[in-house]
Design a protein around this motif. Structure first.
Motif, mmCIF file in Angstrom:
data_model
loop_
_atom_site.group_PDB
_atom_site.id
_atom_site.type_symbol
_atom_site.label_atom_id
_atom_site.label_comp_id
_atom_site.label_asym_id
_atom_site.label_seq_id
_atom_site.Cartn_x
_atom_site.Cartn_y
_atom_site.Cartn_z
ATOM 1 N N LEU A 77 -2.899 -33.843 -3.205
ATOM 2 C CA LEU A 77 -1.701 -33.061 -3.489
ATOM 3 C C LEU A 77 -1.223 -32.346 -2.239
ATOM 4 C CD1 LEU A 77 -2.942 -31.580 -6.853
ATOM 5 C CD2 LEU A 77 -0.945 -33.011 -6.619
ATOM 6 N N GLY A 87 1.691 -36.394 -15.166
ATOM 7 C CA GLY A 87 2.675 -37.004 -14.290
ATOM 8 C C GLY A 87 3.510 -36.022 -13.490
ATOM 9 N N GLN A 88 3.187 -34.750 -13.615
ATOM 10 C CA GLN A 88 3.964 -33.725 -12.905
ATOM 11 C C GLN A 88 3.097 -33.028 -11.862
ATOM 12 O OE1 GLN A 88 7.302 -33.173 -13.743
ATOM 13 N NE2 GLN A 88 6.996 -34.930 -15.091
ATOM 14 N N GLY A 89 3.750 -32.441 -10.895
ATOM 15 C CA GLY A 89 3.025 -31.603 -9.946
ATOM 16 C C GLY A 89 2.688 -30.266 -10.567
ATOM 17 N N LEU A 90 1.855 -29.502 -9.897
ATOM 18 C CA LEU A 90 1.531 -28.169 -10.383
ATOM 19 C C LEU A 90 2.754 -27.267 -10.304
ATOM 20 C CD1 LEU A 90 -1.385 -29.251 -9.500
ATOM 21 C CD2 LEU A 90 -1.983 -26.847 -9.421
ATOM 22 N N GLN A 91 2.908 -26.452 -11.335
ATOM 23 C CA GLN A 91 4.026 -25.518 -11.390
ATOM 24 C C GLN A 91 3.470 -24.116 -11.574
ATOM 25 O OE1 GLN A 91 6.638 -25.970 -14.796
ATOM 26 N NE2 GLN A 91 8.322 -24.920 -13.766
ATOM 27 N N TYR A 121 -1.326 -21.722 -12.590
ATOM 28 C CA TYR A 121 -0.497 -22.904 -12.447
ATOM 29 C C TYR A 121 -0.718 -23.799 -13.656
ATOM 30 C CZ TYR A 121 0.680 -22.233 -7.474
ATOM 31 O OH TYR A 121 1.179 -21.773 -6.276
ATOM 32 N N TYR A 134 -4.233 -30.564 -0.481
ATOM 33 C CA TYR A 134 -5.356 -30.307 -1.371
ATOM 34 C C TYR A 134 -5.868 -31.642 -1.911
ATOM 35 C CZ TYR A 134 -3.651 -25.434 -1.744
ATOM 36 O OH TYR A 134 -3.236 -24.144 -1.491
ATOM 37 N N GLN A 172 -0.286 -27.938 -14.920
ATOM 38 C CA GLN A 172 -0.103 -29.318 -14.473
ATOM 39 C C GLN A 172 0.093 -30.189 -15.703
ATOM 40 O OE1 GLN A 172 -3.503 -31.205 -12.506
ATOM 41 N NE2 GLN A 172 -2.118 -32.200 -11.062
ATOM 42 N N GLN A 176 -7.900 -33.251 -5.369
ATOM 43 C CA GLN A 176 -8.312 -32.967 -6.741
ATOM 44 C C GLN A 176 -9.130 -34.138 -7.256
ATOM 45 O OE1 GLN A 176 -5.083 -32.517 -9.571
ATOM 46 N NE2 GLN A 176 -6.343 -31.333 -10.984
ATOM 47 N N PHE A 221 4.342 -27.685 -5.378
ATOM 48 C CA PHE A 221 3.497 -28.866 -5.267
ATOM 49 C C PHE A 221 4.272 -30.153 -5.514
ATOM 50 C CE2 PHE A 221 -0.927 -27.480 -4.866
ATOM 51 C CZ PHE A 221 -0.790 -26.126 -5.054
ATOM 52 N N GLY A 222 3.859 -31.189 -4.811
ATOM 53 C CA GLY A 222 4.339 -32.524 -5.089
ATOM 54 C C GLY A 222 3.568 -33.143 -6.237
ATOM 55 N N PRO A 223 3.965 -34.344 -6.665
ATOM 56 C CA PRO A 223 3.308 -35.009 -7.798
ATOM 57 C C PRO A 223 1.957 -35.615 -7.456
ATOM 58 C CG PRO A 223 5.056 -36.386 -6.946
ATOM 59 C CD PRO A 223 5.143 -35.096 -6.193
#
Lengths: 115, 115
Positions: B91, A41-45, A36, B35, A38, B37, B106-108
């Motif tokens: 998260l 300012g972004q979520g995990l992709q 993934y 989750y 990150q 972090q 995932f969200g931000p």
């Protein structure tokens, strides 16, 4: 129990150079493996994942990873990095196909791209 | 929107106060994950929902932490009597089903700071 180690906390790479991020896992059977990214300012992709079959996996954004059972590794590579690749990268392992989606994450590798 | 959303994006609270963190999963996703972090660390699993049930709460750090999900949609993570060690980014992720083969989106995140 499975575990994931990312040996490099921080990597600096020049734009256009190649990048390799290391990931080692501990798991008794064939793991399900993920990378993934990150961005600030972004979520995990999700970049890519490995379940079975061909050990070289292609992902998004030009990334690829290779599963090496003998080395318990799943290293992420990109031939030529772009400034937009600056981010934190996480390797994760899951327990298996019949398991629900619980993932064990590594501590992450921060990638800095210099001009 | 099409993605996972979380609110608030930032929360600053005083030690001992209760906080509620909200997650709106992707519509139609039956599985939802929380989750944590901490700074400089990887993601730590807290709890997951399949529908409105929580089959695995094993990651909740203490009985001060609880979560619920209603309507197979929104989930709320509640932390009672917050402590400074609760400071972290929380998260949320959702997936179509609770299987490793289904990508977790995932969200931000919500950044929680306990003073």
């Amino acid at each position: 129990a499975q575990s994931v180690t990312q040996p490099d906390i921080h990597i600096t790479v020049s734009e256009g150079a190649s990048l390799e991020l290391r990931c080692n896992y501990s798991y008794g059977a064939t793991p399900y493996l993920f990378w993934y990214v990150q961005s600030p300012g972004q979520g995990l992709q999700l970049l890519l994942k490995y379940f079975s079959g061909d050990t070289l996996v292609q992902g998004i954004k030009g990334f690829e990873a290779e599963f090496k059972r003998s080395q318990s590794s799943f290293n992420l590579r990109k031939p030529s990095v772009h400034w937009s690749d600056a981010a934190e990268y996480f390797c994760a392992v899951g327990a298996g196909s019949d398991s629900w989606g619980k993932l064990q994450f590594g501590a992450g590798t921060q990638v800095v791209v210099t001009p | 929107g099409a993605g996972v959303s979380q609110s608030p994006s930032n929360k600053v609270t005083e030690k001992g106060k209760d906080v509620e963190l909200r997650c709106d999963p992707i519509s139609g996703h039956t599985a939802l994950y929380w989750y944590r972090q901490r700074l400089g660390q990887g993601l730590e699993f807290l709890i997951y929902f399949q529908g409105n049930s929580a089959p695995d709460k094993s990651g909740l750090p203490s009985d001060r932490f609880s979560a619920e999900r209603t309507g197979e949609s929104v989930s709320t993570l509640t932390i009672q009597r917050t402590q400074q060690e609760d400071s972290a980014v929380y998260l949320c992720a959702s997936s179509r089903r609770d299987r490793l083969t289904d990508t977790q989106y995932f969200g931000p995140g919500t950044r929680l700071t306990v003073l």
